[in-house]
Design an enzyme around this catalytic site. Structure first.
Site, PDB file in Angstrom:
ATOM      1  N   ASP A 101       0.883  -1.359   0.007  1.00  0.00           N
ATOM      2  CA  ASP A 101       0.102  -0.004   0.168  1.00  0.00           C
ATOM      3  C   ASP A 101       0.852   1.278  -0.147  1.00  0.00           C
ATOM      4  O   ASP A 101       2.143   1.122   0.253  1.00  0.00           O
ATOM      5  CB  ASP A 101      -0.941  -0.084   1.199  1.00  0.00           C
ATOM      6  N   ASP A 153      -0.259   5.029   1.177  1.00  0.00           N
ATOM      7  CA  ASP A 153      -0.261   6.189   2.345  1.00  0.00           C
ATOM      8  C   ASP A 153      -0.232   5.418   3.517  1.00  0.00           C
ATOM      9  O   ASP A 153      -0.830   4.338   3.772  1.00  0.00           O
ATOM     10  CB  ASP A 153      -1.732   6.713   2.178  1.00  0.00           C
ATOM     11  N   ASP A 199      -1.897  -0.365   5.728  1.00  0.00           N
ATOM     12  CA  ASP A 199      -2.303   0.304   7.152  1.00  0.00           C
ATOM     13  C   ASP A 199      -3.928   0.469   7.024  1.00  0.00           C
ATOM     14  O   ASP A 199      -4.443   0.903   8.222  1.00  0.00           O
ATOM     15  CB  ASP A 199      -1.682   1.490   7.424  1.00  0.00           C
TER      16      ASP A 199
END
Ligand SMILES: [Mg+2]
Length: 380
Positions: A121, A123, A315
């Protein structure tokens, strides 16, 4: 409800009805598939599999500000939780989701005889979460770590962001990019010299092409509707629209939620999902980061293989779709990036992007040592 015609766009091939126009591209991947399948078969299968998933979104469900609070803990709330003695809860959570650094040897042992494929991922995983989403830059050291990983393992960035935007941040042409939560997948623009001679180019898969005009329209409507909410930021991510509420006073989160839901009531073909400090508007097709992971594995020729170990690091709540896929397959390693206990289907955890970088660098070092050892053994 009528099933939409879902097409696939590639370079030189415009969106078209699924059954009639599945393209059969040539070799697009720099990593030679271990067997059969390949991108053409993967695209053909996905053309048939993408369907409407009406009613699967959050809109109309029992959610609202409380859900936003649960998925977006503020610093103040986290500090208060610690002060209230939630350390025990964290310790118990860490037993269930131990540090991927602490369990590094266990993870690499699981890769014995298997090909690691990395999914990252962006961000909050490769870059810190910042107030201004346009300023979520990754460090040069992180970029070097990702570049090194990609030299050894097929590596994909899977992000909710528009693919072009995430590429502007990462700036590595040798990676796969799955933007807009996997609805915009593209192979490497530059083949890794270590893995292939062929230069791989082109958009590989865009299952939501027909939603583009609608997404444009909704982006404008949402920008207008939230204009009077201080701190609200609306971002067009091509196949989805993000409404960031990171900089909105928590007392006004309800207004953000109502404004977004008000617009979406007029668009039954779109759904609303919740990420970290962000509301996301997406097409109601059954496609998410988990599907993107499966698509990429299939395209790389690992569809039904036991000799592959996908490692997915993320996250966000939207990364859970990928963690669940790994759980269901009984294959691979899901790593959640979080400092705080969260409900997750990931196996392991890392606290922050700095730990992600350490994990990536350890993986590279382990691979180098393994190669050196194998070379020495072959000389004996
Ligand atoms: Mg993220």
């Amino acid at each position: 409800m009528a099933k939409p015609s879902v097409g696939v766009s590639e370079v030189g091939v415009s969106a078209a009805p699924a059954q009639s126009a599945c393209p059969c591209p040539g070799t697009l991947f720099p990593y030679p598939p271990p067997r059969g399948a390949g991108i053409a078969a993967a695209v053909r299968r996905k053309c048939l599999q993408v369907e409407l998933g009406a009613g699967t979104g959050l809109l109309g469900g029992a959610w609202g500000v409380e859900s936003m609070r649960a998925s977006s803990p503020t610093h103040a709330k986290a500090a208060a939780a610690l002060a209230a003695g939630v350390d025990d809860e964290r310790a118990a959570w860490m037993v269930r989701h131990p540090s991927a650094l602490g369990k590094f040897e266990q993870i690499v042992a699981a890769s014995e005889g298997k090909r690691i494929v990395m999914f990252l991922d962006y961000d909050g995983t490769l870059s810190p979460i910042v107030d201004d989403p346009d300023a979520a830059f990754m460090s040069e050291t992180m970029r070097m770590a990702v570049r090194s990983v990609a030299k050894h393992f097929p590596t994909a960035i899977v992000s909710g962001r528009c693919r072009d935007k995430v590429f502007e941040f990462v700036k590595l042409a040798e990676l796969y990019y799955a933007g807009s939560h996997g609805m915009d997948i593209k192979g490497p623009a530059k083949a890794s010299s270590r893995h292939a001679k062929a230069k791989a180019k082109g958009v590989l898969f865009q299952p939501a092409s027909e939603f583009l005009p609608m997404i444009e329209e909704v982006h404008e409507r949402l920008a207008e509707t939230t204009r009077c909410i201080p701190g609200a930021k609306v971002e067009n991510n091509k196949f989805c629209v993000s409404v960031h509420f990171r900089c909105v006073d928590e007392k006004m989160w309800g207004e953000v939620s109502e404004a977004v839901k008000g617009v979406l009531r007029e668009y039954p073909k779109l759904r609303l999902t919740l990420g970290r400090m962000v509301l996301e508007v997406r097409p109601t097709i059954k496609w998410d980061k988990g599907k993107a992971l499966e698509f990429l594995l299939e395209s790389l020729g690992f569809a039904d293989c036991t000799n592959v170990l996908p490692v997915y690091i993320g996250d966000d709540r939207t990364d859970e779709d990928a963690f669940k896929v790994l759980r269901r397959r009984g294959q691979g390693v899901g790593i959640l990036v979080s400092k705080h206990p969260k409900e997750t289907s990931a196996n392991y955890s890392l606290q922050e992007p700095a730990e992600v970088m350490e994990f990536l660098l350890r993986l590279v070092e382990w691979k180098r040592l393994s190669r050196s050892r194998a070379r020495l053994m072959s000389l004996q």
